[in-house]
Design a protein around this motif. Structure first.
Motif, PDB file in Angstrom:
ATOM      1  N   THR A 198       0.861  -1.180   0.000  1.00 56.87           N
ATOM      2  CA  THR A 198       0.000   0.000   0.000  1.00 56.87           C
ATOM      3  C   THR A 198       0.896   1.228   0.000  1.00 56.87           C
ATOM      4  OG1 THR A 198      -1.630  -1.189   1.329  1.00 56.87           O
ATOM      5  CG2 THR A 198      -1.871   1.210   1.163  1.00 56.87           C
ATOM      6  N   ARG A 241       0.675   7.749   1.446  1.00 59.15           N
ATOM      7  CA  ARG A 241       0.277   9.049   0.911  1.00 59.15           C
ATOM      8  C   ARG A 241       1.094  10.154   1.566  1.00 59.15           C
ATOM      9  NH1 ARG A 241      -3.884   8.753  -2.503  1.00 59.15           N
ATOM     10  NH2 ARG A 241      -5.189   6.880  -2.455  1.00 59.15           N
ATOM     11  N   ALA A 242       1.170  11.297   0.873  1.00 59.04           N
ATOM     12  CA  ALA A 242       2.058  12.373   1.312  1.00 59.04           C
ATOM     13  C   ALA A 242       1.761  12.823   2.735  1.00 59.04           C
ATOM     14  CB  ALA A 242       1.950  13.555   0.343  1.00 59.04           C
ATOM     15  N   ASP A 246       0.535  11.138   5.243  1.00 57.73           N
ATOM     16  CA  ASP A 246       1.030  10.150   6.203  1.00 57.73           C
ATOM     17  C   ASP A 246       2.551  10.186   6.282  1.00 57.73           C
ATOM     18  OD1 ASP A 246      -1.502   9.288   6.847  1.00 57.73           O
ATOM     19  OD2 ASP A 246      -1.515   7.666   5.377  1.00 57.73           O
ATOM     20  N   GLU A 285       8.670  13.740   0.398  1.00 56.66           N
ATOM     21  CA  GLU A 285       7.352  14.208  -0.052  1.00 56.66           C
ATOM     22  C   GLU A 285       7.217  14.052  -1.561  1.00 56.66           C
ATOM     23  OE1 GLU A 285       4.351  18.081   0.187  1.00 56.66           O
ATOM     24  OE2 GLU A 285       6.402  18.246   0.941  1.00 56.66           O
ATOM     25  N   SER A 293       6.653  10.427  -2.310  1.00 54.73           N
ATOM     26  CA  SER A 293       5.309   9.967  -1.936  1.00 54.73           C
ATOM     27  C   SER A 293       4.260  10.427  -2.940  1.00 54.73           C
ATOM     28  CB  SER A 293       4.957  10.452  -0.527  1.00 54.73           C
ATOM     29  OG  SER A 293       4.850  11.866  -0.473  1.00 54.73           O
ATOM     30  N   ARG A 294       4.445  11.598  -3.520  1.00 57.38           N
ATOM     31  CA  ARG A 294       3.494  12.069  -4.540  1.00 57.38           C
ATOM     32  C   ARG A 294       3.700  11.329  -5.863  1.00 57.38           C
ATOM     33  NH1 ARG A 294       0.768  16.074  -2.292  1.00 57.38           N
ATOM     34  NH2 ARG A 294       1.772  17.347  -0.673  1.00 57.38           N
ATOM     35  N   TRP A 326       1.978   7.866  -6.387  1.00 56.03           N
ATOM     36  CA  TRP A 326       0.558   7.854  -6.779  1.00 56.03           C
ATOM     37  C   TRP A 326       0.309   8.469  -8.147  1.00 56.03           C
ATOM     38  CZ3 TRP A 326      -3.055   5.155  -4.274  1.00 56.03           C
ATOM     39  CH2 TRP A 326      -2.752   4.713  -2.979  1.00 56.03           C
ATOM     40  N   GLN A 327       1.350   9.055  -8.746  1.00 56.99           N
ATOM     41  CA  GLN A 327       1.170   9.692 -10.046  1.00 56.99           C
ATOM     42  C   GLN A 327       1.112   8.637 -11.144  1.00 56.99           C
ATOM     43  OE1 GLN A 327       4.002  12.776 -10.861  1.00 56.99           O
ATOM     44  NE2 GLN A 327       3.437  12.954 -13.013  1.00 56.99           N
TER      45      GLN A 327
END
Length: 328
Positions: free
Chosen positions: A95, A98-99, A101, A121, A124-125, A128-129
């Motif tokens: 999983t 996310r940024a 968290d 950061e 983390s972004r 999901w991109q």
């Protein structure tokens, strides 16, 4: 950061608890195994596909920071109001974190250095991109989705290719012949999808932000007629055209070079921007192997040695042109 071989093998089995079906996934690396219960649909899908490289990198760094802070999974979970299993899934990469968290965990772990915080950061972004390659997520492509992502993010790509022209420089007909020969059990429709994916990867060569690509081709690649003479000649002419691009360099390792630093065969090195580590890639019958950071240094040394033994680009172009002329 701990340098690790980024190659995970998965074992799936179904279990039943109070009539609820769930899936257990065991991820095994060179160093250890982690057992995760995939408890949500999103996690089950992620588990079946396997952790992406970027999710693994993010999770590994979060784990190392937690361990440096001498905190347990439960303590990290309590801070985020999650359970320990959720933190474990984040750290394994099943999983992606996310940024929000990630930033919260950095606060808990006492990470105040802005460069580290900014890098984590960004990572983390980026986890999901989505990119064009995500449209092929359901295909049995092994590690090639990660490969396409690395090609899109790399500053420079260096490869030694001993058997065939690398995918980024293949013509469609040459790629069709290579893919058809490598998987004789695949049907025509599947092969066409794989060829389409390989052709789509080549868009990085024309992107304004695309990488600089340097390829060392073993001279044997020029003489191994793949497809038929017409296909092979077109492929060699395509290499000559590619050499006119500002971001593509091709060198030939001649037969006269003799023994060299990679008798094991082909490999690729991705020079990555921060916050990513540099990555080396080798393809085997057992699957794709990615090695990062210090683990990639032996590949860099091997490449430098092979490059020194290779011809310069002008002499290489002459050798390629002569090979094309011999095919007729």
């Amino acid at each position: 950061m701990i340098d690790a071989l980024v190659a995970w093998h998965q074992i799936h089995y179904n279990a039943s608890l109070q009539n609820n079906l769930f899936e257990i996934v065991v991820f095994c690396s060179k160093f250890d195994c982690v057992t995760i219960r995939a408890s949500s649909e999103e996690e089950r899908v992620g588990a079946k596909r396997g952790p992406t490289l970027r999710a693994q990198w993010l999770g590994k760094q979060l784990r190392e920071l937690r361990e440096s802070a001498k905190l347990t999974l439960k303590q990290a979970g309590d801070y985020l109001q999650r359970d320990a299993a959720t933190i474990s899934r984040l750290e394994v990469g099943i999983t992606p974190a996310r940024a929000a968290d990630v930033l919260a965990l950095l606060n808990l772990y006492g990470v105040s250095e802005q460069k580290i915080r900014d890098g984590m950061e960004r990572l983390s972004r980026d986890v999901w991109q989505k990119g064009w390659w995500d449209g092929y997520a359901s295909e049995p492509l092994g590690g090639m989705l990660d490969h396409a992502w690395l090609e899109a993010r790399a500053r420079e790509i260096h490869s030694y290719d001993a058997m065939v022209v690398p995918g980024l420089l293949q013509t469609r007909e040459y790629a069709l012949a290579v893919i058809s020969a490598s998987d004789a059990d695949a049907d025509r429709e599947q092969i066409e999808r794989w060829v389409k994916f390989r052709m789509a990867r080549q868009q990085v060569l024309t992107s304004d932000a695309g990488p600089d690509v340097e390829v060392v081709l073993d001279e044997a690649v020029l003489h191994r007629v793949i497809g038929d003479p017409h296909v092979m000649r077109a492929q060699l002419e395509h290499l000559l055209d590619a050499m006119t691009r500002r971001n593509v360099t091709i060198r030939i390792l001649p037969f006269s070079a003799g023994a060299h630093a990679s008798p094991e065969g082909s490999f690729t090195i991705f020079d990555m921007p921060e916050p990513y580590p540099d990555v080396a890639y080798a393809e085997t019958r057992g699957g794709s192997v990615y090695t990062e950071a210090e683990g990639a240094e032996s590949f860099v040394r091997a490449y430098d040695s092979i490059r020194k033994a290779a011809l310069n680009p002008d002499k290489s172009a002459t050798v390629i042109r002569d090979a094309a002329d011999r095919i007729g």
